[in-house]
Design a protein around this motif. Structure first.
Motif, short mmCIF file in Angstrom:
data_model
loop_
_atom_site.label_atom_id
_atom_site.label_comp_id
_atom_site.label_asym_id
_atom_site.label_seq_id
_atom_site.Cartn_x
_atom_site.Cartn_y
_atom_site.Cartn_z
N GLU A 1 -4.22 -0.76 -4.86
CA GLU A 1 -5.19 0.29 -4.55
C GLU A 1 -6.58 -0.34 -4.57
O GLU A 1 -7.15 -0.57 -5.64
CB GLU A 1 -5.11 1.44 -5.55
CG GLU A 1 -6.02 2.60 -5.16
CD GLU A 1 -6.03 3.73 -6.16
OE1 GLU A 1 -6.65 4.77 -5.87
OE2 GLU A 1 -5.44 3.58 -7.25
N GLU A 16 0.83 -1.21 0.00
CA GLU A 16 0.00 0.00 0.00
C GLU A 16 0.86 1.25 0.00
O GLU A 16 0.60 2.21 -0.74
CB GLU A 16 -0.92 -0.01 1.22
CG GLU A 16 -1.87 1.18 1.26
CD GLU A 16 -2.77 1.16 2.49
OE1 GLU A 16 -3.45 2.17 2.71
OE2 GLU A 16 -2.77 0.14 3.21
N THR A 64 -2.58 -1.36 -8.76
CA THR A 64 -2.66 -0.05 -9.40
C THR A 64 -2.71 -0.19 -10.92
O THR A 64 -3.19 0.70 -11.62
CB THR A 64 -1.48 0.83 -8.97
OG1 THR A 64 -1.71 2.17 -9.38
CG2 THR A 64 -0.18 0.34 -9.57
N GLN A 76 2.25 1.97 -3.22
CA GLN A 76 1.17 2.24 -4.17
C GLN A 76 1.13 1.20 -5.30
O GLN A 76 0.79 1.50 -6.43
CB GLN A 76 1.27 3.67 -4.70
CG GLN A 76 1.18 4.67 -3.56
CD GLN A 76 1.44 6.10 -3.97
OE1 GLN A 76 0.50 6.81 -4.33
NE2 GLN A 76 2.69 6.53 -3.91
#
Length: 431
Positions: free
Chosen positions: A275, A269, A299, A272
């Protein structure tokens, strides 16, 4: 600072407006999504903290003389990978207040501020509210990469504007789009080179990035990292429980404790890499319970494809997996389109086992329900009926007005059904 090879991004206008309306902008997003290149185009000066050999000098300057570090450079000033000088946050707020003008600073980071291993920073810093705004940048959508013709606009659908359209994209194209991803370095490259970018990204995450975070103290174990990533990949577009994924991570009777699992998830997380799509909670006329568990997404769907060792040919061996990754590709694009028009994206799920793969919630309170289907007409028919059923149970007086219902497909034609549901190829969409 212009780049003649630059591919225009939807985020360009988002950043431009943010600089016109706030003193500083913090731009977050995964590695390789194009943050630095995009932000540099609107900066007049750059402090690049990416290369380690030049970083120490900048860090020392920022510690010793934070005012000079910020004030002596042209504005907007871009500080790339700002987390290395996180301690100037309050000084940035002060400089913004002192200047009484917008567009002073652009901060970029491929990790969230949760990567900062300094409790005092979080306890004592100014929130930045009113001075520093956060914006998320993503990998490229099909519209940005030129593979969606953009003949169907989400904003136009909201206003009831629609015309029959068609796309040339085939199911084989979508298989390629999933495996290649929206990495700027992959666009307009030979296929082998393009497909290698997601694999390289995945390998960097599991061999280095996960273990580089000082705020998440993990013993380096690439095998565990790969197992977590593989479990997550198997559960993309699914609201899988942590318990299910932890069980999936066990191998040869080797235990995988919860604490370690949560550390890996926290690291993904912060980087990134993942998500998750939050649940939408509208007001329901019936007593149906709403499920609040988020849906798992990377992502970019190419990360799952790389982890599962899928390519545009092998992805056809499991049409169920293909369908889930096609849904994730759609979610990626819809998130980017929503960002550019000030809308938010959610997932709907209730105790009757009814689902809408995506819900667009517009800033004026209107909403749209979306199903994603890789299959043929039978799936489109059942998806349309399900959307109509869900919509009829939502209290529009309390929730807001229904804008439209849409089934996103891999087919070629965009049309409006007699029941009012739009059927639109993913490669026809734009904001």
């Amino acid at each position: 600072m212009k780049n003649k090879y630059y591919i225009n991004r939807l985020f360009d206008k988002t950043l431009e407006f943010a600089l016109k309306s706030s003193g500083a902008v913090l731009v977050e997003g995964p590695k390789w999504c194009g943050k630095t290149t995009t932000c540099a185009r609107q900066a007049k000066d750059i402090v690049d903290l990416t290369p380690p050999d030049g970083r120490e000098q900048y860090v020392n300057e920022a510690r010793i003389a934070p005012h000079e570090f910020l004030a002596s450079r042209d504005k907007p000033l871009l500080i790339d990978e700002w987390q290395h000088v996180y301690f100037v946050w309050d000084q940035i707020k002060y400089e913004v207040d002192k200047a009484h003008s917008f567009g002073q600073f652009i901060l970029t980071g491929s990790v969230t501020d949760k990567a900062i291993d300094d409790e005092n920073f979080f306890q004592n810093r100014h929130t930045g509210t009113g001075r520093i705004i956060r914006k998320r940048m993503r990998t490229m959508s099909l519209y940005e990469s030129g593979e969606s013709n953009g003949l169907v606009s989400i904003s136009n659908l909201k206003e009831g504007k629609f015309s029959y359209s068609r796309s040339k994209a085939t199911i084989y194209d979508y298989a390629y789009y999933i495996c290649r991803g929206g990495w700027p370095l992959a666009i307009n490259q030979d296929k082998e080179v393009a497909l290698a970018q997601a694999v390289n990204y995945y390998e960097t995450v599991v061999t280095d990035d996960i273990f580089s975070l000082k705020s998440v103290k993990l013993v380096k174990d690439e095998s565990k990292a790969r197992r977590v990533m593989k479990s997550y990949s198997r559960n993309v577009s699914i609201a899988a429980s942590d318990e299910t994924m932890i069980k999936d991570c066990t191998e040869n009777n080797e235990s995988f404790d919860k604490a370690t699992f949560y550390k890996y998830m926290n690291a993904l997380e912060i980087l990134q890499v993942i998500e998750e799509l939050p649940a939408w909670n509208p007001n329901i006329r019936s007593k149906t319970a709403i499920r609040a568990k988020p849906t798992r997404h990377f992502t970019d769907p190419s990360i799952a494809a790389a982890c599962l060792k899928l390519n545009p040919q092998s992805i056809f061996r499991s049409m169920d997996t293909f369908g889930l990754l096609f849904e994730s590709l759609t979610v990626r694009d819809l998130r980017t389109y929503c960002d550019s028009i000030g809308a938010s994206l959610y997932k709907y799920r209730d105790s009757k086992k009814r689902e809408a793969d995506a819900v667009i919630h517009f800033k004026d309170g209107a909403w749209a329900l979306i199903e994603v289907k890789l299959g043929g007409q039978d799936e489109i028919e059942s998806a349309s009926k399900k959307l109509l059923d869900i919509a009829s149970d939502i209290d529009q007086e309390k929730t807001g007005p229904l804008s439209f219902l849409m089934v996103v497909t891999k087919d070629n034609f965009a049309y409006k059904r007699e029941d009012g549901v739009y059927v639109v190829p993913l490669a026809c969409l734009k904001p």
